[in-house]
Design a protein around this motif. Structure first.
Motif, short mmCIF file in Angstrom:
data_model
loop_
_atom_site.label_atom_id
_atom_site.label_comp_id
_atom_site.label_asym_id
_atom_site.label_seq_id
_atom_site.Cartn_x
_atom_site.Cartn_y
_atom_site.Cartn_z
N LEU A 275 0.84 -1.28 -0.07
CA LEU A 275 0.03 0.06 0.05
C LEU A 275 1.01 1.19 -0.10
CD1 LEU A 275 -3.06 0.51 1.99
CD2 LEU A 275 -1.56 2.25 2.13
N VAL A 276 0.65 2.08 -0.98
CA VAL A 276 0.98 3.43 -1.06
C VAL A 276 -0.17 4.41 -1.22
CG1 VAL A 276 2.56 5.34 -2.11
CG2 VAL A 276 3.27 2.76 -2.31
N PRO A 277 -0.14 5.22 -0.36
CA PRO A 277 -1.43 6.03 -0.14
C PRO A 277 -1.86 6.84 -1.33
CG PRO A 277 -0.31 6.60 1.76
CD PRO A 277 0.50 5.60 0.87
N ALA A 278 -3.30 6.43 -1.94
CA ALA A 278 -3.61 7.31 -3.10
C ALA A 278 -4.45 8.42 -3.33
CB ALA A 278 -4.28 5.98 -4.09
N ASP A 279 -4.71 8.86 -1.94
CA ASP A 279 -5.53 10.09 -1.51
C ASP A 279 -4.79 10.57 -0.33
OD1 ASP A 279 -7.02 8.88 0.56
OD2 ASP A 279 -8.46 8.21 -1.03
N ARG A 280 -5.57 11.71 0.06
CA ARG A 280 -5.11 12.55 1.15
C ARG A 280 -5.44 11.92 2.51
NH1 ARG A 280 -3.20 17.86 2.67
NH2 ARG A 280 -3.40 18.18 4.83
N ALA A 281 -6.49 11.12 2.46
CA ALA A 281 -7.03 10.56 3.89
C ALA A 281 -6.20 9.45 4.05
CB ALA A 281 -8.44 10.06 3.69
N ALA A 282 -5.65 8.45 3.18
CA ALA A 282 -4.85 7.59 3.11
C ALA A 282 -3.37 7.83 3.78
CB ALA A 282 -5.02 6.69 1.88
N ALA A 283 -3.18 8.94 3.11
CA ALA A 283 -1.76 9.53 3.24
C ALA A 283 -1.75 9.77 4.96
CB ALA A 283 -1.41 10.53 2.59
N VAL A 284 -2.85 10.40 5.40
CA VAL A 284 -2.84 11.14 6.79
C VAL A 284 -2.91 9.92 7.68
CG1 VAL A 284 -4.38 12.00 8.47
CG2 VAL A 284 -4.17 13.13 6.22
N ALA A 285 -3.67 8.90 7.45
CA ALA A 285 -3.66 7.69 8.38
C ALA A 285 -2.28 6.93 8.19
CB ALA A 285 -4.52 6.57 7.75
N SER A 286 -1.53 6.75 7.19
CA SER A 286 -0.34 6.00 7.09
C SER A 286 0.76 7.01 7.73
CB SER A 286 0.15 6.21 5.62
OG SER A 286 1.60 5.88 5.66
N ALA A 287 0.66 8.38 7.90
CA ALA A 287 1.83 9.17 8.61
C ALA A 287 1.39 9.25 10.10
CB ALA A 287 1.78 10.57 7.99
N ASP A 288 0.06 9.24 10.34
CA ASP A 288 -0.34 9.55 11.77
C ASP A 288 0.08 8.14 12.68
OD1 ASP A 288 -1.56 11.01 13.97
OD2 ASP A 288 -2.99 9.26 13.79
N VAL A 289 0.05 6.86 12.17
CA VAL A 289 0.29 5.74 12.83
C VAL A 289 1.71 5.27 13.01
CG1 VAL A 289 -0.44 3.20 12.81
CG2 VAL A 289 -2.08 4.90 11.98
N ALA A 290 2.07 5.60 14.00
CA ALA A 290 3.65 5.17 14.26
C ALA A 290 3.91 3.67 14.08
CB ALA A 290 4.13 5.96 15.33
N ALA A 291 3.07 2.97 14.73
CA ALA A 291 3.09 1.51 14.84
C ALA A 291 1.87 1.00 14.30
CB ALA A 291 3.25 1.13 16.23
N ALA A 292 1.95 0.24 12.96
CA ALA A 292 0.84 -0.59 12.33
C ALA A 292 0.61 -1.78 12.92
CB ALA A 292 1.12 -0.41 10.96
N HIS A 293 -0.43 -2.10 13.20
CA HIS A 293 -1.01 -3.53 13.70
C HIS A 293 -0.24 -4.60 12.54
CE1 HIS A 293 -3.54 -2.56 17.10
NE2 HIS A 293 -4.13 -1.65 16.24
N TYR A 294 0.41 -5.59 13.07
CA TYR A 294 0.53 -6.60 11.92
C TYR A 294 0.21 -7.87 12.55
CZ TYR A 294 3.82 -10.05 9.76
OH TYR A 294 4.18 -11.07 9.07
N PHE A 295 -0.36 -8.67 11.36
CA PHE A 295 -0.70 -10.18 11.42
C PHE A 295 -0.23 -10.90 10.39
CE2 PHE A 295 -4.01 -7.01 13.11
CZ PHE A 295 -4.29 -7.56 14.36
N GLY A 296 0.57 -11.90 10.76
CA GLY A 296 1.39 -12.84 10.00
C GLY A 296 0.81 -14.03 10.03
N ILE A 297 0.42 -14.74 8.93
CA ILE A 297 -0.09 -16.22 8.94
C ILE A 297 1.08 -16.99 8.18
CG2 ILE A 297 -1.90 -17.94 7.82
CD1 ILE A 297 -3.62 -15.14 7.45
#
Length: 411
Positions: A113-135
């Motif tokens: 994922l690379v943000p494709a609009d401003r809202a997604a960019a805001v979410a990406s920049a604001d979350v210092a630690a993303a939730h990760y789930f690995g199967i």
């Protein structure tokens, strides 16, 4: 359907709407078109960036935002960090699934994922630690991995970024279930390993005051199968972008969606399939029902078949059922083909009211008009619910749809 071909290297843009799925192919078509003040070219040329500053706050005149009530979304475009306690996360984690966090720039975050609009960019920049789930590779989950996201109050803003990685030859179902109320920016990036089979179900059952902007991007490896199902029943404004691209031949993507809009709701779904490798497949089906004054739904479907993507097989379809006067459905399928060496490509769109013949058939067998209408709508929407293949969730959603229909006043 197979696209007509001039030469093996012909380039064409296919963009339009057809109830039967036919497309027009012309190697001299101008791919630029305009709405308002903006001129848009190929879907592949649209901006993607991790930098919020690269995206202007939408005005509503942009092609990407022309259907959306952007004036009501200012809170979600703000660079001010969201409230920490704006949403609550409840996780049902099957045995063997790896849970962790990823900092900005820490792989595999940013892979799909690379943000494709401003809202997604805001979410990406604001979350210092993303939730990760690995199967883990080779593992088959006996139960779904479920993430329930509950908004804690009207107007509270939350930014979310989750990363889901399915290892090679794994089998899993992942459910995101949204409840409560908040102003929510939600990014989900999905990496599907070689030979894996992954189903992601995103359910939007927000309260009537919630606003949700989301971007879900998947990268699908060789011979992998990926299914995404979006079910949107609640929220004042929901706008979900679901995108897929390929990392190897033989990969398949299926995107399904169901939405039911009541009076005053704006439910918008956008899909983008980027066929960037040879011999990949995709199938898109979104179905909606609308009732009530100013109920508004939008579906925009983009498929790009790049010149190297020979052997592609792709189809997209959107259907809308208008239950009452005052509702509006916008449907825009777009298909761009840059090679004639494909198995097939097509799109279809239809919007209409009840089929009188179906009603007559049922009523002639002693079924009341109200029950006949209920049966028709239920059967129409259940086609998507049955794609989920999780019986408990399917039953929940059928009941939720029954409540929507009972309260609609359209029956």
């Amino acid at each position: 359907m197979s696209a007509p071909v001039e030469t093996a290297n012909s380039k064409a843009a296919i963009s339009g709407m057809s109830e039967e799925g036919e497309t027009l192919l012309d190697s001299k078509v101008d791919k630029h078109h305009s709405h308002g003040t903006e001129v848009m070219a190929s879907r592949a040329e649209r901006l993607t960036s991790f930098s919020v500053e690269d995206f202007k706050i939408p005005s509503g005149f942009e092609e990407e935002w022309r259907f959306t009530p952007v004036k009501k979304l200012a809170n979600l475009f703000s660079e001010t960090p969201g409230e920490v306690a704006a949403v609550d996360y409840a996780i049902e984690l099957p045995e063997g699934v790896v849970e962790g966090s990823l900092a900005i720039g820490q792989a595999p975050r940013g892979t799909a994922l690379v943000p494709a609009d401003r809202a997604a960019a805001v979410a990406s920049a604001d979350v210092a630690a993303a939730h990760y789930f690995g199967i883990p590779a080779g593992q088959e989950l006996s139960e779904p991995l479920k993430l329930t996201i509950t908004g804690q109050g009207e107007g509270l803003r939350a930014n979310s970024h989750c990363v889901l990685e399915a290892g090679a030859n794994s089998r899993a179902v992942v459910i995101l279930d949204h409840h409560g109320s908040a102003d929510f920016n939600g990014n989900l990036e999905i990496i599907v390993g070689e030979g894996a089979e992954l189903t992601v179900v995103s359910v939007q059952r927000w309260e009537d005051t919630a606003k949700h902007l989301g971007q879900h991007d998947a990268l699908i490896a060789k011979d992998a199968k990926y299914k995404h199902v979006a079910v949107t029943l609640g929220g004042a404004i929901v706008r979900l972008n679901v995108n897929a691209r390929y990392a190897g031949e033989g990969a398949e993507a299926e995107l399904f969606g169901l939405y039911f809009a009541d009076a005053g709701q704006h439910l918008e779904h956008r899909t983008y399939i980027d066929h960037n490798v040879p011999n990949s497949k995709s199938n898109v089906l979104y179905k909606g029902a609308l009732q009530g004054a100013q109920a508004h739904t939008v579906w925009v479907g983009d498929v790009l078949i790049q010149k190297q993507a020979v052997g592609t097989d792709s189809y997209e379809k959107n259907q809308n059922l208008i239950l009452t006067d005052g509702a509006r459905a916008d449907s825009v399928p777009n298909l761009e083909i840059e090679t004639g060496l494909i198995e097939g490509a097509g799109h279809a769109s239809s919007t209409g009211r009840f089929d009188d013949e179906h009603l007559f058939y049922l009523m002639a067998r002693g079924i009341s008009e109200r029950d006949a209408r209920l049966l028709v709508v239920r059967g129409y929407l259940n086609e998507v619910i049955q794609k989920i293949k999780v019986p408990a969730l399917e039953a929940e959603l059928v009941e939720a749809l029954e409540r929507e229909l009972e309260a609609s006043g359209a029956l």
